[in-house]
Motif scaffolding. Structure first.
Motif, PDB file in Angstrom:
ATOM      1  N   LEU A  32       0.658   6.920 -14.522  1.00  0.00           N
ATOM      2  CA  LEU A  32       0.129   7.649 -13.375  1.00  0.00           C
ATOM      3  C   LEU A  32       0.206   9.149 -13.632  1.00  0.00           C
ATOM      4  O   LEU A  32       0.975   9.586 -14.485  1.00  0.00           O
ATOM      5  CB  LEU A  32       0.936   7.277 -12.121  1.00  0.00           C
ATOM      6  N   PRO A  33      -0.592   9.915 -12.909  1.00  0.00           N
ATOM      7  CA  PRO A  33      -0.583  11.369 -13.176  1.00  0.00           C
ATOM      8  C   PRO A  33       0.603  12.116 -12.563  1.00  0.00           C
ATOM      9  O   PRO A  33       0.593  13.332 -12.508  1.00  0.00           O
ATOM     10  CB  PRO A  33      -1.912  11.847 -12.579  1.00  0.00           C
ATOM     11  N   GLU A  51       2.241   9.130  -2.321  1.00  0.00           N
ATOM     12  CA  GLU A  51       2.516   7.873  -3.031  1.00  0.00           C
ATOM     13  C   GLU A  51       1.237   7.288  -3.623  1.00  0.00           C
ATOM     14  O   GLU A  51       0.133   7.730  -3.318  1.00  0.00           O
ATOM     15  CB  GLU A  51       3.128   6.850  -2.058  1.00  0.00           C
ATOM     16  N   THR A 108      -2.403  -2.470  -6.588  1.00  0.00           N
ATOM     17  CA  THR A 108      -2.590  -3.881  -6.241  1.00  0.00           C
ATOM     18  C   THR A 108      -3.127  -4.602  -7.461  1.00  0.00           C
ATOM     19  O   THR A 108      -3.874  -4.039  -8.262  1.00  0.00           O
ATOM     20  CB  THR A 108      -3.579  -4.085  -5.078  1.00  0.00           C
ATOM     21  N   PHE A 140      -5.102   7.563 -17.508  1.00  0.00           N
ATOM     22  CA  PHE A 140      -4.422   6.268 -17.514  1.00  0.00           C
ATOM     23  C   PHE A 140      -4.632   5.610 -18.858  1.00  0.00           C
ATOM     24  O   PHE A 140      -5.753   5.443 -19.298  1.00  0.00           O
ATOM     25  CB  PHE A 140      -4.994   5.353 -16.429  1.00  0.00           C
ATOM     26  N   LYS A 200       1.310  -6.243  -4.409  1.00  0.00           N
ATOM     27  CA  LYS A 200       1.106  -4.856  -3.959  1.00  0.00           C
ATOM     28  C   LYS A 200       2.381  -4.078  -4.239  1.00  0.00           C
ATOM     29  O   LYS A 200       3.451  -4.466  -3.797  1.00  0.00           O
ATOM     30  CB  LYS A 200       0.789  -4.867  -2.469  1.00  0.00           C
ATOM     31  N   VAL A 210      -6.085  -4.222 -12.279  1.00  0.00           N
ATOM     32  CA  VAL A 210      -5.275  -3.396 -11.389  1.00  0.00           C
ATOM     33  C   VAL A 210      -6.157  -2.401 -10.627  1.00  0.00           C
ATOM     34  O   VAL A 210      -7.092  -1.844 -11.190  1.00  0.00           O
ATOM     35  CB  VAL A 210      -4.213  -2.634 -12.242  1.00  0.00           C
ATOM     36  N   ASN A 211      -5.861  -2.229  -9.348  1.00  0.00           N
ATOM     37  CA  ASN A 211      -6.490  -1.171  -8.555  1.00  0.00           C
ATOM     38  C   ASN A 211      -5.391  -0.219  -8.105  1.00  0.00           C
ATOM     39  O   ASN A 211      -4.306  -0.676  -7.751  1.00  0.00           O
ATOM     40  CB  ASN A 211      -7.166  -1.748  -7.311  1.00  0.00           C
ATOM     41  N   ILE A 212      -5.700   1.052  -8.092  1.00  0.00           N
ATOM     42  CA  ILE A 212      -4.695   2.024  -7.649  1.00  0.00           C
ATOM     43  C   ILE A 212      -5.301   2.967  -6.608  1.00  0.00           C
ATOM     44  O   ILE A 212      -6.402   3.487  -6.802  1.00  0.00           O
ATOM     45  CB  ILE A 212      -4.128   2.836  -8.848  1.00  0.00           C
ATOM     46  N   TRP A 213      -4.584   3.095  -5.502  1.00  0.00           N
ATOM     47  CA  TRP A 213      -4.953   4.059  -4.459  1.00  0.00           C
ATOM     48  C   TRP A 213      -3.863   5.125  -4.438  1.00  0.00           C
ATOM     49  O   TRP A 213      -2.697   4.813  -4.721  1.00  0.00           O
ATOM     50  CB  TRP A 213      -4.991   3.383  -3.096  1.00  0.00           C
ATOM     51  N   ALA A 214      -4.224   6.319  -4.046  1.00  0.00           N
ATOM     52  CA  ALA A 214      -3.205   7.364  -4.008  1.00  0.00           C
ATOM     53  C   ALA A 214      -3.455   8.342  -2.881  1.00  0.00           C
ATOM     54  O   ALA A 214      -4.589   8.518  -2.433  1.00  0.00           O
ATOM     55  CB  ALA A 214      -3.180   8.106  -5.338  1.00  0.00           C
ATOM     56  N   ASN A 215      -2.385   8.917  -2.401  1.00  0.00           N
ATOM     57  CA  ASN A 215      -2.488  10.092  -1.539  1.00  0.00           C
ATOM     58  C   ASN A 215      -1.443  11.102  -2.020  1.00  0.00           C
ATOM     59  O   ASN A 215      -0.895  10.941  -3.117  1.00  0.00           O
ATOM     60  CB  ASN A 215      -2.357   9.727  -0.056  1.00  0.00           C
ATOM     61  N   ILE A 255      -0.503   3.330  -4.389  1.00  0.00           N
ATOM     62  CA  ILE A 255      -0.379   1.904  -4.129  1.00  0.00           C
ATOM     63  C   ILE A 255      -1.140   1.177  -5.225  1.00  0.00           C
ATOM     64  O   ILE A 255      -2.303   1.470  -5.492  1.00  0.00           O
ATOM     65  CB  ILE A 255      -0.926   1.529  -2.739  1.00  0.00           C
TER      66      ILE A 255
END
Lengths: 145, 135
Positions: free
Chosen positions: A107-108, A50, A54, A29, A126, A42-47, A52
Motif C-alpha cells: 500500500l502507499p 484507512e 476485500t 502496488f 474484508k 483483491v479490491n482495495i478502497w481507501a480514504n 479496506i
C-alpha cells in the motif's frame, strides 16, 4: 490502425498500455510473482484514515487464512483443499481454483498493524487496514490574530 | 495481464442475442465443479457474497438454473484504489439427463459455495457386473 504494424515490432508495442494502467498501477502496488500470485483477486478502497481490502475466497475456512502486516505490506496466505473424490466418482468439470496461495500487496502508506481487523462473511474476506499515526494527515489550526 | 489471469478472472455471463437484462448490474458465470458418483451428481459452485436467502435454484423441464444475488460491496467515504474483480450476480444453467430424481434434489450454501446434490433415479444406477477370472 493495422495490427500487422504492431506485429512488426515483435509485440513490444502494446496499444493498450495506456488504457491498462488505471487497473494496475504497477508503481504503487506490486504483487510479487510467486506461486499462484494472482489468486485471490483483491479490491482495495481507501480514504484519509484507512484502507479496506476485500477478497473473494469462497469455501475457505477462516482458520486456514493467514493475514500478516509489516510496514506497508499486507500478505495473504492460505490454501484451498480439493474435494475428496470417493470411489467410483469422476469429475465432469473441474473449474474451481484449488491449491496454495500467497499474495503480497504493498500500500502507499504505512499500516497500523495493531488495529487491523478482518471479517469473513459469505466467502468474502474484508480486512480493515488503518493508516499508521505518522502517515495520517494533520489538520493545522489557523489562529486569527 | 489478461492472458495470465484467465483462470482466476471472473467471467461475465452471456445473454442471448438481442436480449437485455432488466437490471443493469453485472452478472457473472460462477466456476463450478461437477462430480458424478455412483448414486448422485454433485454440482459445486463458487458464489462469494451469496447466502441461503439470496440464491434461487429452479428446475424447468431438464434445465437446472442457478441464480445468486449479491449485494454491491462499496464503501461510503472510501474511493476505490485498486480493483481486480467486479461484484455482481451469478447465473448459470445446466442441462440434466432424465436420470435425476427431481423430488430429492438438495442444495446448501456455506461460505459462499453452493452445493447442489442431484440424486440419480434408482433404475439409472449402474449395476455392477462381477467378473470372475477363469483359470
Amino acid at each position: 490502425m493495422l495490427w500487422t504494424e504492431f506485429d512488426r515490432f515483435g509485440g513490444r508495442l502494446d496499444p493498450w498500455s495506456d488504457l491498462d494502467w488505471p487497473w494496475s498501477p504497477r508503481g504503487l502496488f506490486t504483487a510479487p510473482r510467486q506461486q499462484a500470485a494472482e489468486f485471490p483477486l483483491v479490491n482495495i478502497w481507501a480514504n484519509a484514515d484507512e484502507a479496506i481490502l476485500t477478497t473473494e475466497t469462497p469455501g475457505m475456512d477462516p482458520s486456514s487464512l493467514e493475514i500478516s502486516v509489516a510496514g506497508k505490506t499486507v500478505t495473504l496466505r492460505g490454501r484451498r483443499a480439493p474435494d475428496e473424490l470417493k470411489d467410483g466418482s469422476t469429475y465432469h468439470r473441474q473449474e474451481r481454483w484449488q491449491g496454495q496461495f500467497s499474495k503480497a500487496i504493498e500500500l502507499p502508506f504505512n499500516l497500523d498493524a495493531d488495529h487491523v481487523e478482518a471479517t469473513f462473511k459469505k466467502g468474502v474476506l474484508k480486512v480493515t487496514l488503518p493508516k499508521a499515526a505518522t502517515d495520517k494527515p494533520k489538520t493545522i489550526q489557523i489562529k486569527s490574530e | 495481464m489478461a492472458e495470465t489471469g484467465t483462470q482466476v478472472q471472473k467471467k461475465e455471463a452471456q445473454v442471448p442475442e438481442r436480449m437485455e437484462r432488466t437490471r443493469a448490474n453485472r452478472v457473472y458465470t460462477p466456476q463450478v465443479d461437477i462430480i458424478e458418483g455412483p448414486d448422485n451428481i454433485v454440482v459445486t459452485a463458487d458464489m462469494p457474497g451469496v447466502d441461503d436467502k439470496s440464491v434461487d435454484i429452479s428446475l424447468e423441464k431438464n434445465i437446472l438454473s442457478i441464480y445468486g444475488r449479491v449485494e454491491d460491496m462499496s464503501f461510503d467515504n472510501h474511493r476505490p484504489l485498486f480493483t481486480e474483480y467486479g461484484t455482481g450476480d451469478y447465473e448459470r444453467s445446466f442441462t440434466l439427463s432424465d436420470e435425476i430424481d427431481r423430488e430429492r434434489i438438495q442444495a446448501s450454501v456455506k461460505n459462499g459455495v453452493l452445493k447442489v446434490v442431484l440424486p440419480k433415479v434408482a433404475a439409472a444406477k449402474s449395476r455392477k457386473i462381477a467378473v470372475t477370472a477363469e483359470v
